[in-house]
Design a protein around this motif. Structure first.
Motif, short mmCIF file in Angstrom:
data_model
loop_
_atom_site.label_atom_id
_atom_site.label_comp_id
_atom_site.label_asym_id
_atom_site.label_seq_id
_atom_site.Cartn_x
_atom_site.Cartn_y
_atom_site.Cartn_z
N UNK A 49 -84.04 -61.11 -24.99
CA UNK A 49 -84.92 -61.69 -24.73
C UNK A 49 -85.21 -62.78 -25.85
N UNK A 50 -84.93 -62.21 -27.18
CA UNK A 50 -85.19 -62.85 -28.17
C UNK A 50 -84.14 -63.83 -28.47
N UNK A 70 -84.62 -61.84 -14.67
CA UNK A 70 -85.07 -61.48 -16.14
C UNK A 70 -84.29 -60.82 -16.96
N UNK A 110 -69.70 -67.92 -21.26
CA UNK A 110 -69.25 -68.67 -20.03
C UNK A 110 -70.18 -69.33 -19.28
N UNK A 111 -71.51 -69.14 -19.73
CA UNK A 111 -72.59 -70.11 -19.43
C UNK A 111 -73.28 -69.45 -17.79
N UNK A 112 -72.42 -68.33 -17.14
CA UNK A 112 -72.95 -67.87 -16.02
C UNK A 112 -74.35 -67.20 -16.18
N UNK A 142 -80.34 -67.36 -23.53
CA UNK A 142 -79.18 -67.14 -22.64
C UNK A 142 -77.76 -67.61 -23.36
N UNK A 143 -78.24 -68.77 -24.39
CA UNK A 143 -77.01 -69.43 -24.86
C UNK A 143 -76.24 -68.65 -25.93
N UNK A 182 -76.78 -68.28 -17.95
CA UNK A 182 -77.78 -69.46 -17.75
C UNK A 182 -78.01 -69.67 -16.40
N UNK A 183 -76.98 -69.56 -15.62
CA UNK A 183 -77.09 -70.19 -14.30
C UNK A 183 -78.10 -69.14 -13.47
N UNK A 184 -77.81 -67.90 -13.81
CA UNK A 184 -78.55 -66.78 -13.28
C UNK A 184 -80.26 -66.95 -13.60
N UNK A 185 -80.23 -67.25 -14.86
CA UNK A 185 -81.48 -67.45 -15.50
C UNK A 185 -82.42 -68.47 -14.74
N UNK A 186 -81.74 -69.59 -14.08
CA UNK A 186 -82.25 -70.55 -13.63
C UNK A 186 -83.13 -70.16 -12.21
N UNK A 212 -70.99 -63.45 -20.46
CA UNK A 212 -71.92 -64.22 -19.52
C UNK A 212 -72.43 -65.44 -20.06
#
Lengths: 315, 442, 273, 236
Positions: free
Chosen positions: C267-268, C100, C88-90, C271-272, C92-96, C85
């Motif tokens: 967390x550390x 958490x 694929x960047x998905x 998301x990237x 990141x989208x969730x974390x918009x 995830x």
């Protein structure tokens, strides 16, 4: 709506964003301009709490940002530069999924409404994997608007779109703004921002070069002419003769060439050639480079950076 | 570049260490060993502990014998074991053995006389250790029994001699009578052949000297102290005293009717007897205890290996005062008593054997029973289900604890259906994925 | 239902449902059952000669193999779940939105655990069918083993999630997982080889190496999720309620520790990719 | 990429370092080891039943020369070796960390209960081998005894006549006979040899000699006579 205080981000000794102070008011369409790699995405990531700032603070919707405060995030819609989807889902399933995450009431009607608005109503049961880039961008818009956000953050929103779709989305953004949403658009295309935004911030190499009304910025960037003057001697010794002229904003020399930025309120070329002649130079050639707004921005160079900052100082 | 240098260094270390493997071929040396007569749960295992092993293992609360002696030790590379040349050198070291726990001496042992007493005879495994006067008494008892046997044997030979003479006279008399024309049954009494005496039915080993050790569970150290107070070099060893994990269970040895030489063990209560077709099984129950595999193997011989995470069952005593039942659920199908059986060789081209019940006819023909056992017949008429065998104390309805074992009669003819069964998740998947396909626009 | 619970539930549902829309799950189960069938067929054929065979419960071994196969699938699935995830960047989208690291990981954990439970349910069906066909018997022990399997799978999933939370890309997750599991295996092998060697035949450095390896080996027994699997199924065979309970307890502690570690590490790491 | 490589190098470096250090420390023993040989001064043979003591340790060697004590803390010790019929050895020794070697030879004191000798001869390839057995007052052979400095003299005569009825003939050899020690032997570990080429005159097949022997020992001189010395060289 958005305010940052000395926001800074460093990665392994490289400073991506430095001392950024942004202020976006409620109801603004704020254009966040800068070339690729200027630090726009990093800034947005920090605004969203996805990247931890090295120093500085972020206030969103009046509250200081806290990664665990997810309630603020419920009031923000985001469309990112690249679109990421669960490609195995259909578009409708995808929106239903996010509707559930954001706890959107009246899901079915809201989704229908959005599909109609972005023009994907007839494709809603297709797998996202089968969507074109443009369709995916529209779907991303739909997702961002799904939960009726107060703030819409758009990172390069029209990057992959055809002109018709761009028009469609631009109308949509304006419409949303009219409905009271604050919109933060980041782009490297000035033309894009020019048509949408009331207020602009320009970022380059992590620094905010200017933040002002669109019209002011526009004037600053278009009110200059760059001349390249070739003379018969080494140019450097004659630098002062040119620099002291009142209409000259900046001047640089390389061997026998002057690169001079002039004010554009009238043609100063004869004044310039007279001054050079008086200092003992013979002009071999003189070329004008008049930049369009777009060009000026697209080819951001040290010159128009100093131009922007210089004018800032003067005003 | 640097990484290659490091790699070469690593390889060099490995090669150098490997070089050491071959370099240390140990020679024959005079060394102190502990000879061991260790109680192994049922009987006594005799072995010795070479200097290479630093730990001795014993079962808790049972007497075992150790002795410290000097002998020649050499490494036998073929079996990867140390061998002891007790024939060329076997000298006891004088002194006392000290047992330490946590660095404190808790016991001092003197050499004692002991004997291993086998109440069921020399060939039986069951043995008891007796010490001091009791050892002498037991051995004296055995010796006098042997002497008594020898006397009886002499008497028997004498009776035999007399019998042969009488028999010859009888034959001579018969011959004379027949020659003189007498026919039919004669009234001469035929002499009775004397029967040989039975050999002593117990055995006691010749009393020997050793240190008798009997400790509760725990870790200890031992050492041999010379009469002058010094400690013998190489006499310090660790001692691990352990106990069985599960005791009181009943294990079975099974003699399958169609292969009586290859027996099966059903020791662990979780083991299951799987059968197919017709089977006659002869069950021999044992009392048993479960020990750690590593500890028990090391107890039997300190040079043995084993795995500390494994366990093994040790048969202690055969059980013969019970009856067994075969049941299905609550229903008792067969009640089986212990009976003697005889293995009859089948001569001719089809060399084989047959197990038949031992009867009077065999007795009269002078045969001894081959074994005694509990016979359970699994006929082809039994439906393929789960059955239970268990042992019950004679005259009681209670099963002996942990004596139940499952017998499952299998449908082995259905083995080929196993592969099709494996396909069912795929079928399920096809249904799910197809149903999804119908729901989305293509 | 609280906000957080709602998000977890939504994430869980999406992930869970869509796993069933791809072939992987079914193929893995099919493979596990094929292997089991092969083992059982051999077992039944083994009875052919003598018409009798004494063995521990013969379904234990195929069950063990099935659980191992399912665990490998799940450790891979959970091992790539976050990194995929991320890549694929998905993520990141969730974390918009209001997602958490905690609710994302918990949803992943429950998804993989539920997949494991479903897989074990399939196992139960398979073994039931097998026992109907051959009368090998579907016993209480098998049920206990299946229950234990749930906890073992929980360990495996948490381990996989932890690895995934550390890595940015699917490929590196797989490589790291393979390297770690391979390392465990290699250490186990070296340990077995060194322990089997005669003390006399080892030089001092090798003796030292042996000591080190045996300490490491002991450590691995509490780190490798597969070691928990081994112990758990041993507890079932031994039929000791205490050991059974203890292993469940260990598995729960292990899962919680690794889940917390994963949340911290995620967390550390961000998301990237 | 470069950063990652340097991490890997660092980790490998640390591992190798740890390995080296541990090997170094594990091969460096913190205590002293005393090892060595203990032999009979005269024969170089095993000293039977020798009891060795150092510090609070002891060992008895029944049939070996090599001894070894480990785990001795460095320092000064008294080393004691005692064996039946041998002089006591008592030496101050210093033990250092690591391996210390000690070579000890023990001097035999007496042959216990020696009352006489019994001799046998044996023709071997090199010459006439003489076995000397010691006997006690009961006439029994003595088996356990140390090697002592002995001297053997003898005169070999040609035997004229049978074993039971003969006269001494010409002298074939006279003088000292070299002695050697045979560690393999059970009773007669002291042996002498008269080489063939030191025997005077031609030897005829099937002839016998008579050997008169005198053995000088610290416990006195003993005589014996061998009456059927085979004078035929035994070829291997």
């Amino acid at each position: 709506m958005i305010q940052t205080e000395n926001l800074t981000k460093q990665y392994n000794g490289f400073t991506a964003v430095k001392d950024l102070n942004l202020k976006v008011e409620k109801g603004d369409i704020y254009g966040f301009l800068g070339p690729n790699g200027a630090g726009k995405t990093t800034t947005i990531m920090m605004l969203l709490g996805l990247v931890r700032p090295s120093s500085g603070k972020v206030y969103l919707l009046g509250e200081e940002l806290n990664p665990r405060n997810v309630d603020v995030k419920r009031k923000i819609g985001v469309v990112s530069e690249n679109q990421y989807f669960y490609r195995e889902m259909t578009a409708r399933e995808y929106l239903e999924f996010f509707a559930s995450i954001y706890r959107v009431p009246g899901v079915s009607d809201r989704i229908d409404e959005l599909f109609k608005a972005v023009g994907l109503f007839n494709h809603q049961n297709k797998k996202i994997g089968a969507y074109s880039k443009g369709m995916q961008q529209k779907l991303a818009f739909a997702r961002a608007l799904l939960h009726d956000p107060e703030l819409l953050i758009l990172d390069e929103p029209v990057a992959n779109l055809d002109p018709t779709s761009i028009k469609q989305l631009r109308d949509l953004i304006e419409e949303e703004n009219r409905l009271g949403r604050t919109i933060f658009v980041s782009s490297h295309l000035l033309s894009e921002v020019e048509k949408l935004c009331k207020k602009v911030g320009i970022i380059h190499q992590g620094r905010l070069l200017a933040e002002d009304d669109m019209s002011t910025i526009k004037r600053r960037l278009s009110d200059t002419v760059v001349l390249t003057v070739e003379v018969d001697k080494e140019a450097a010794p004659h630098l002062e003769a040119v620099r002291d002229l009142p209409f000259v904003q900046t001047v640089e020399t390389t061997s026998n060439i002057f690169t001079v930025t002039l004010e554009a309120d009238r043609d100063y070329r004869s004044d310039l050639s007279r001054a050079l002649f008086e200092s003992g130079c013979v002009i071999l050639s003189m070329k004008t480079k008049e930049m369009s707004l777009e060009e000026a921005f697209m080819t951001i160079t040290q010159q128009n950076i100093s131009l922007l900052t210089a004018q800032e100082d003067k005003s | 570049m640097r990484i290659y240098v490091i790699a070469i260094c690593l390889i060099a270390i490995c090669i150098l260490s490997a070089g050491g493997v071959g370099a240390q071929a140990p020679a024959r040396r005079e060394q102190l060993v502990y000879s061991l007569t260790a109680f192994d749960g049922a009987s006594f295992s005799k072995s010795f502990c070479p200097p290479s092993e630093d730990t001795l293992y014993f079962i808790a609360d049972n007497s075992s014998v150790i002795d410290a002696r000097k002998t020649f030790i050499y490494f036998w590379p073929i079996t990867r074991r140390y061998m002891a040349g007790f024939r060329s050198l076997d000298e006891k070291l004088p002194g006392t053995i000290e047992i330490l726990k946590g660095g404190e001496v808790i016991q001092t042992l003197q050499r004692q006389t002991y004997t291993l007493f086998y109440p069921e005879g020399y060939w039986s495994d069951k043995a008891t250790l007796y010490s001091d006067q009791e050892a002498e008494r037991r051995f004296a008892e055995y010796q006098s029994a042997v002497e008594a046997f020898n006397r009886k044997l002499r008497d028997y030979y004498e009776e035999m001699r007399i019998y042969r003479e009488e028999f010859n006279r009888f034959l001579e008399e018969m011959r004379i009578r027949r020659e003189s024309g007498e026919e039919g049954i004669t009234n001469i009494e035929m002499p009775q052949e004397p029967s040989p005496p039975d050999f002593v039915d117990f055995y006691a080993s010749e009393p020997a000297q050793g240190f008798i050790l009997n400790l509760p569970v725990g870790n200890y150290q031992i050492r041999l102290r010379c009469p002058d107070g010094r400690i013998y070099e190489g006499s310090e060893k660790n001692v691990v005293v352990f106990e069985s994990r599960r005791t009181g269970g009943v294990g079975y040895e099974i003699i399958p009717g169609n292969r009586w030489t290859r027996r099966e063990s059903v020791d662990d209560p979780s083991w299951i007897i799987h059968g197919a077709g017709h089977n006659v099984l002869y069950f021999n129950p044992y009392h048993q205890a479960e020990y750690n595999e590593l500890y028990h193997n090391k107890l039997e011989d300190p040079q043995n290996s084993g795995r500390i995470e494994r366990w093994k069952w040790v048969h202690i005593d055969p059980i013969d005062d019970v009856h067994m039942v075969l049941s299905r659920g609550e229903e008792i199908l067969q009640q089986i008593e212990r009976a003697p059986y005889f293995v009859k060789q089948i001569p001719g081209p089809e060399l084989g054997y047959e197990i038949i019940p031992y009867d009077d006819e065999l007795l009269q023909r002078g045969y001894q029973p081959t074994f005694e056992s509990y016979q359970i017949e699994l006929s082809t008429n039994l439906p393929p289900e789960e059955y239970t065998v268990s042992a019950l104390q004679d005259g009681s309805a209670e099963h002996l604890p942990e004596s139940e074992r499952s017998i499952r009669l299998l449908r082995k003819e259905n083995a080929n259906y196993l592969y099709p069964i494996a396909f069912f998740p795929l079928v399920f998947g096809i249904v799910v994925i197809l149903s999804r396909w119908t729901r989305i626009d293509r | 239902m609280s906000n957080r619970g709602g998000v977890v539930k939504t994430l869980f549902k999406r992930d869970f449902v869509y796993t069933f829309y791809s072939w992987g799950f079914y193929v893995v189960l099919f493979a596990a059952f094929m292997i089991s069938s092969f083992i059982l067929k051999n077992f039944l054929d083994g009875i052919r000669e003598e018409d009798i065979l004494v063995s521990a419960y013969p379904l234990n071994y195929p069950l063990f193999i099935s659980v191992i196969v399912i665990s490998i699938y799940l450790v891979m699935l959970s091992g790539v779940s976050i990194s995929r995830e991320r890549e694929h960047g998905t993520l990141e989208v969730l974390f918009y939105g209001p997602v958490t690291a905690g609710n994302f990981l918990i949803s992943k954990y429950f998804k993989d655990l539920c997949l494991g439970i479903i897989a074990l349910a399939f196992c139960a069906v398979y073994f039931y069918l097998v026992s109907l066909t051959t009368n090998l018997g579907f016993t209480a022990g098998l049920v206990r083993a299946l229950v234990m399997g749930v906890f073992m799978i929980s360990c495996v999933v948490c381990f996989g999630l932890f690895i995934s939370s550390l890595t940015g890309r699917t490929r590196s997750s797989v490589l790291v997982l393979l390297a770690i599991l391979g390392g465990f295996l290699a250490l186990q092998f070296v340990h077995a080889a060194l322990i089997g060697m005669e003390r006399e035949a080892l030089s001092t450095p090798m003796l030292y190496l042996r000591e080190t390896v045996s300490h490491l080996f002991r450590g691995i027994n509490w780190v490798s999720p597969f070691a928990f699997l081994n112990r758990g199924l041993d507890a079932v065979v031994l039929d000791s309620p205490l050991l059974f309970g203890l292993n469940i307890f260990y598995a729960v502690v292990y899962s919680v520790i690794f889940l917390i570690l994963s949340i911290i590490s995620m967390s550390l790491k961000g998301v990237k990719a | 990429m470069r950063r990652r490589n340097s991490y890997i190098l660092l980790i490998i470096g640390v591992l190798v370092g740890v390995l080296f250090l541990s090997v170094y420390f594990s091969t460096r023993i913190p205590y002293g080891i005393l090892e060595g040989r203990i032999v009979d001064e005269v024969s170089g043979d095993v000293v039977r039943r020798v009891r060795l003591s150092v510090s609070d340790r002891t060992d008895i060697l029944f049939n070996s020369k090599d001894f070894r004590f480990t785990h001795l803390s460095p320092g000064h010790y008294e080393f004691i070796a005692e064996a039946p019929y041998y002089d006591l050895v008592n030496e101050e020794i210093e033990i250092n960390r690591g391996v210390n070697t000690l070579e000890i030879s023990m001097r035999g004191l007496e042959i216990p209960g020696l009352d006489g000798i019994i001799s046998f001869t044996n023709s071997v390839e090199e010459g006439i081998e003489i076995e000397i057995r010691f006997r006690n007052t009961q006439g029994r052979g003595i088996t356990d005894y140390p090697a002592l400095p002995l001297q053997l003299e003898g005169t070999l005569y040609h035997r004229e006549g049978t074993r039971d009825d003969y006269t001494l003939g010409r002298v074939l050899y006279e003088g000292e006979i070299a002695l050697f020690w045979d560690p393999e032997a059970h009773l007669a570990r002291n042996k002498g040899l008269i080489p063939w080429d030191e025997i005077n005159g031609e030897l005829v097949e099937e002839t016998h000699g008579v050997l008169e022997l005198v053995l000088h020992t610290p416990q006195g001189s003993f005589e014996d006579r061998v009456e059927n010395v085979a004078l035929t060289r035994k070829e291997e």
